[in-house]
Design an enzyme around this catalytic site. Structure first.
Site, PDB file in Angstrom:
ATOM      1  N   LYS A   1       0.848  -1.207   0.000  1.00  0.00           N
ATOM      2  CA  LYS A   1       0.000   0.000   0.000  1.00  0.00           C
ATOM      3  C   LYS A   1       0.876   1.247   0.000  1.00  0.00           C
ATOM      4  O   LYS A   1       0.622   2.196  -0.748  1.00  0.00           O
ATOM      5  CB  LYS A   1      -0.928  -0.013   1.222  1.00  0.00           C
ATOM      6  CG  LYS A   1      -2.032  -1.048   1.112  1.00  0.00           C
ATOM      7  CD  LYS A   1      -2.804  -1.248   2.413  1.00  0.00           C
ATOM      8  CE  LYS A   1      -3.806  -2.395   2.241  1.00  0.00           C
ATOM      9  NZ  LYS A   1      -4.514  -2.730   3.477  1.00  0.00           N
TER      10      LYS A   1
ATOM     11  N   GLN B   1      -4.252  -1.376   9.756  1.00  0.00           N
ATOM     12  CA  GLN B   1      -4.212  -2.703   9.124  1.00  0.00           C
ATOM     13  C   GLN B   1      -4.813  -3.753  10.058  1.00  0.00           C
ATOM     14  O   GLN B   1      -4.438  -3.853  11.220  1.00  0.00           O
ATOM     15  CB  GLN B   1      -2.761  -3.060   8.769  1.00  0.00           C
ATOM     16  CG  GLN B   1      -2.611  -4.361   8.007  1.00  0.00           C
ATOM     17  CD  GLN B   1      -3.272  -4.330   6.627  1.00  0.00           C
ATOM     18  OE1 GLN B   1      -3.196  -3.346   5.897  1.00  0.00           O
ATOM     19  NE2 GLN B   1      -3.944  -5.412   6.272  1.00  0.00           N
TER      20      GLN B   1
ATOM     21  N   ASP C   1     -10.818   3.074   4.361  1.00  0.00           N
ATOM     22  CA  ASP C   1     -11.191   1.663   4.251  1.00  0.00           C
ATOM     23  C   ASP C   1     -12.707   1.519   4.108  1.00  0.00           C
ATOM     24  O   ASP C   1     -13.199   0.465   3.716  1.00  0.00           O
ATOM     25  CB  ASP C   1     -10.726   0.877   5.489  1.00  0.00           C
ATOM     26  CG  ASP C   1      -9.456   0.085   5.226  1.00  0.00           C
ATOM     27  OD1 ASP C   1      -9.137  -0.154   4.046  1.00  0.00           O
ATOM     28  OD2 ASP C   1      -8.789  -0.298   6.205  1.00  0.00           O
TER      29      ASP C   1
END
Ligand code: NDP
Length: 285
Positions: free
Chosen positions: A53, A97, A120
């Site tokens: 990412k 994460q 997200d």
């Protein structure tokens, strides 16, 4: 006729180029889009995801901050870091994460992220926006699946879409996105009776279970669009999805491979979400 392969890697690469153009346009106005990524603990798979990412951000001209924390980080300390990024004007997106170490509550962590920075798309606010059809940040994986489906040129209106899996991160948002595109949607899960019968009626199948060979060729309608989100490992260590790809491609109209299908789209859509958040924070005067 064998299925056409939906090349997720190529489509994602196009989106990443678009992300770079949008980042450059923002930079020309004095705004560098910024993403903060928080990694807690030493899960090797998470470390790889996070690295990918951050690298994708760098390539697109998005400023990224990677914070690594020891697995013993307390909930309060993690929430304090999220608060700091919430208040940081140089950061437009915040990603923690998952999975987190067991002593940390993922829901409290997700809800602590300012909704405008929830790239997200997992917060209750983002889920509510999706549910009600309001603009907002959509979860990257299902949003990427929609792009893959769109790439086939299919008109979803009135088509029957069957989603396998009902997680908050993939299955449920996927079903809502398909519904918004006017498909008729069936959601299957571990308590579904005769899953094969549902899949047989599908014009579009999205498999997001995490079980190898969950979808076999005999379950598919000829010409169906098959999107395979699953990530599993074969006995030889190679990755595979939830769909029996080799047999299914003889029946389906369109199909995504694993790897090279949905996976690359997830990162591309994260970049798009970060740009969407940065553009919303710095609207053109
Ligand atoms: P979860 O484990 O959270 O959800 C799996 C879903 O599958 C659940 O809703 C579960 O039902 C359902 N399920 C389990 N067994 C069956 C069964 N026998 N029949 C029908 N449904 C079943 O997984 P995620 O949604 O997070 O991920 C799904 C897969 O997608 C995983 O392989 C994951 O690795 C992959 N993934 C890939 C991404 C990518 O970028 N390519 C991104 C995110 C995920 P129930 O709710 O009843 O338990």
């Amino acid at each position: 006729m064998p299925a056409k392969i939906i090349d997720g890697a190529a489509i994602a690469s196009g989106l990443r180029a678009e992300a770079a153009r949008r980042a450059a346009a923002l930079a020309a106005r004095g705004v560098q889009p910024g993403l903060a990524v928080i990694l807690v603990g030493d899960d090797p798979a998470s470390a790889v995801y996070v690295r990918n990412k951050v690298r994708a951000c760098q390539e697109a001209g998005i400023h990224s901050v990677l914070e690594r924390h020891d697995a013993a980080l307390t909930q309060e300390a993690l929430l304090a870091r999220i608060d700091a990024f919430n208040a940081d004007a140089a950061i437009h997106g915040i990603l923690v994460q998952m999975p987190l170490p067991k002593h940390l509550d993922p829901q409290r962590v997700i809800q602590a992220i300012a909704s405008a920075k929830d790239v997200d798309g997992f917060s209750i606010a983002s889920a509510g926006e999706l549910m009600t059809g309001l603009p907002g940040l959509r979860p990257a994986t299902p949003a990427g699946c929609m792009k893959l489906i769109e790439s086939t040129g299919a008109d979803l209106r009135g088509k029957h879409a069957v989603v396998l899996g009902r997680s908050n991160t993939v299955g449920k948002p996927m079903a809502l996105l398909l519904l918004q595109a006017h498909a008729t949607v069936t959601i299957c899960h571990s308590a579904t009776k005769d899953l094969a019968a549902h899949v047989r009626r599908a014009d579009i199948v999205v498999a997001a279970v995490g079980r190898r060979n969950m979808v076999t060729a005999d379950m598919l309608q000829p010409g169906a669009i098959v999107i395979d989100v699953g990530i599993n490992r074969k006995d030889d260590g190679k990755l595979c999805g939830d769909v029996d790809f080799d047999a299914a491609k003889a029946v389906a109209g369109w199909i995504t491979p694993v790897p090279g299908g949905v996976g690359p789209m997830t990162i591309a859509m994260l970049l798009m979400n970060t740009l969407q958040a940065a553009e919303a924070a710095a609207p053109i005067p």
